[in-house]
Design a protein around this motif. Sequence first.
Motif, short mmCIF file in Angstrom:
data_model
loop_
_atom_site.label_atom_id
_atom_site.label_comp_id
_atom_site.label_asym_id
_atom_site.label_seq_id
_atom_site.Cartn_x
_atom_site.Cartn_y
_atom_site.Cartn_z
N THR A 137 -5.15 -1.00 -15.74
CA THR A 137 -3.96 -1.43 -15.01
C THR A 137 -4.02 -0.98 -13.55
OG1 THR A 137 -2.71 0.57 -15.52
CG2 THR A 137 -2.62 -1.24 -17.12
N ALA A 138 -3.10 -1.50 -12.75
CA ALA A 138 -3.02 -1.07 -11.35
C ALA A 138 -2.72 0.42 -11.27
CB ALA A 138 -1.94 -1.88 -10.64
N ALA A 139 -1.87 0.92 -12.19
CA ALA A 139 -1.55 2.34 -12.20
C ALA A 139 -2.80 3.18 -12.50
CB ALA A 139 -0.47 2.62 -13.24
N ILE A 181 -5.90 2.38 -11.70
CA ILE A 181 -6.73 2.39 -10.49
C ILE A 181 -6.20 3.40 -9.48
CG2 ILE A 181 -7.66 0.99 -8.63
CD1 ILE A 181 -8.60 0.28 -11.51
N THR A 182 -4.88 3.48 -9.34
CA THR A 182 -4.28 4.46 -8.43
C THR A 182 -4.62 5.88 -8.87
OG1 THR A 182 -2.46 2.96 -7.89
CG2 THR A 182 -2.11 5.30 -7.47
N ARG A 183 -4.52 6.11 -10.18
CA ARG A 183 -4.84 7.45 -10.70
C ARG A 183 -6.31 7.80 -10.48
NH1 ARG A 183 -7.04 8.35 -15.31
NH2 ARG A 183 -6.38 6.36 -16.24
N LEU A 184 -7.20 6.84 -10.70
CA LEU A 184 -8.61 7.09 -10.49
C LEU A 184 -8.91 7.41 -9.03
CD1 LEU A 184 -10.26 4.32 -12.71
CD2 LEU A 184 -10.35 6.79 -13.09
N SER A 185 -8.24 6.72 -8.11
CA SER A 185 -8.46 6.97 -6.68
C SER A 185 -8.11 8.41 -6.31
CB SER A 185 -7.62 6.00 -5.84
OG SER A 185 -8.05 4.67 -6.03
N ARG A 186 -7.11 8.95 -6.99
CA ARG A 186 -6.70 10.34 -6.72
C ARG A 186 -7.61 11.34 -7.43
NH1 ARG A 186 -0.32 9.09 -7.95
NH2 ARG A 186 0.16 8.02 -5.96
N LEU A 208 -10.42 -1.79 -4.67
CA LEU A 208 -9.78 -2.45 -5.79
C LEU A 208 -8.27 -2.28 -5.73
CD1 LEU A 208 -9.96 -4.04 -8.37
CD2 LEU A 208 -10.48 -1.92 -9.61
N GLY A 209 -7.82 -1.09 -5.41
CA GLY A 209 -6.38 -0.86 -5.30
C GLY A 209 -5.73 -1.73 -4.24
N VAL A 210 -6.36 -1.81 -3.08
CA VAL A 210 -5.85 -2.64 -1.98
C VAL A 210 -5.86 -4.11 -2.39
CG1 VAL A 210 -6.30 -3.44 0.37
CG2 VAL A 210 -6.53 -1.00 -0.18
N LEU A 211 -6.95 -4.55 -2.98
CA LEU A 211 -7.10 -5.96 -3.34
C LEU A 211 -6.05 -6.38 -4.36
CD1 LEU A 211 -8.84 -8.50 -2.94
CD2 LEU A 211 -10.22 -7.74 -4.90
N MET A 212 -5.80 -5.53 -5.37
CA MET A 212 -4.80 -5.87 -6.37
C MET A 212 -3.41 -6.00 -5.76
SD MET A 212 -6.03 -3.62 -9.68
CE MET A 212 -4.91 -4.44 -10.83
N ARG A 213 -3.11 -5.15 -4.78
CA ARG A 213 -1.80 -5.26 -4.12
C ARG A 213 -1.69 -6.56 -3.33
NH1 ARG A 213 -2.72 0.31 -3.62
NH2 ARG A 213 -3.61 0.17 -1.52
N GLN A 214 -2.77 -6.96 -2.68
CA GLN A 214 -2.74 -8.18 -1.87
C GLN A 214 -2.70 -9.44 -2.75
OE1 GLN A 214 -2.23 -8.16 1.40
NE2 GLN A 214 -2.16 -5.92 1.19
N LEU A 215 -3.41 -9.40 -3.87
CA LEU A 215 -3.44 -10.57 -4.75
C LEU A 215 -2.23 -10.64 -5.67
CD1 LEU A 215 -7.20 -10.59 -5.88
CD2 LEU A 215 -6.13 -12.05 -4.16
#
Length: 503
Positions: A244-246, A248-253, A284-291
């Motif tokens: 999920t998007a959440a 991806i955010t967690r992985l980035s951190r 990936l996080g940025v792209l999901m927000r834009q799409l």
Amino acid sequence: MSVTSVLFGNSPPKAETDDHPRTGIIDIGSNSIRLVVYQGPPRLPAIRFNEKVLAGLGRGLAATGSIEKSALKTARVALARFAAVAREMECSTLRTVATAAVRDAKNGGELIATAEQLGLKVETLSGEQEASAAGYGVLSAIPDADGIVGDLGGGSLELVRVRRGKIEDRVSFPLGVLRIGPLRAKRGKVLERYVARLVREAGWTAKGQGLPLYLVGGSWRALARLDMELADYPLPIIHQYSMTAATITRLSRTIPQLSKPRLKAIPGLSSGRTATLADAAALLGVLMRQLGSKTTVVSAYGLREGLLYEHLKPADRTLDPLIVAAREEGRLLGRFPEHGDLLDRWLAPLFTTEPPAMARLRHTACLLADVGWRANPEFRAERGVEVALHGNWVAIDAPGRGMLAQALYTSLGGDLAAADPVGRLASPAAVKSATAWGLAMRLGQRMSGGLAGPLKRSSLADDGVSLTLTLRSDDRGLYGEAVERRHAALATALGRKPVLALA
């Protein structure tokens, strides 16, 4: 024409003794160069050889516009080896394709000339061709895919809209994983603004609203492997793994906090990919927000498989890749080529209320019913679980693999409890259904001895009270003690009374 050719949309091929021809693809990417050799049914050939070299052709390309000399040297060695291997493997077809790095570099011609000296004819794919191949690759392995395919390479990012088995819009951006680092190194939201502008100018903003983003490319697959490890996921299969998007955010951190030894210890995560994990997650996080996409689905298939799929005959494209692969596996490992299809036809009357998706999984299990016969009798059930869970299957999700594993586990002599880790993949109701399949398969195999004749001459019926096995009078001898026990076990599982009828 055989009986099975009439009864099934994916008609089984005749047993073959000659091998299918081998097809090789050398993929000169911006991050890696890879040779893959395929052999098997055209709809889903098996991988016979797979080797990559992380040449890093796209490293420094954004700054200098050229491929670094060290990368060219690495590439020359890799291409020489791959040309030799393909020659030794007697590939009937060998395609060499190059993508963004060679396409964009001022000195890309040097690499093409080197390849030609080795006897390789290089096709430099355009961004649109690269995108199309990625889209077809996903459709080859996930035929019902409906969303956006994102193929992240070292030098570019391709987006493709896929729907109803076809590719629609496509676009290529200069957003390869080797180009992201400099953008992230700048202060502020430089990467976010840059990606937003590219997506907006291409007309893709919010185009993924409510749709999954199918992930293609080694860097995003590595990201999924990391998440599987951190989540203690019970199935080490990357294909159709979802995040999920959440997540991806967690992985980035989390990635910046992981030590190199910790990352090195993750199974299947190459050291060459660990350096790009943070950049891949950020993009990936940025792209999901834009799409506007909220979920991702990983595809193990991409550009190379798409190149194969593009050239299939229309009739071959419509074949179910899971059924095709299972039938080929059964042909190679089983005792009798038609056994799986006949077994499924034989027991199908017991499961007429099942939806098509369940019937498809049951058919797959029957095609694989004989794969454990060569194993040590003490480990045949475990062999069935291994084949189901770890086989190179596509167009099947984790719960489906769990059901397949349970059916094979039961049919090959395992107990009625859920095999490990099936209970963590499939629901209790799904496990119960798969167990019933397995018991029916076990009865059919024991009664027939794995042969076609007894299956064709007998039948099963369920009237809600009795589970009736009907045999011809001259086949009465087939109903021995072992068959009687298995008949009773299946009837008990279905809440029925076992009845033998003679015709």
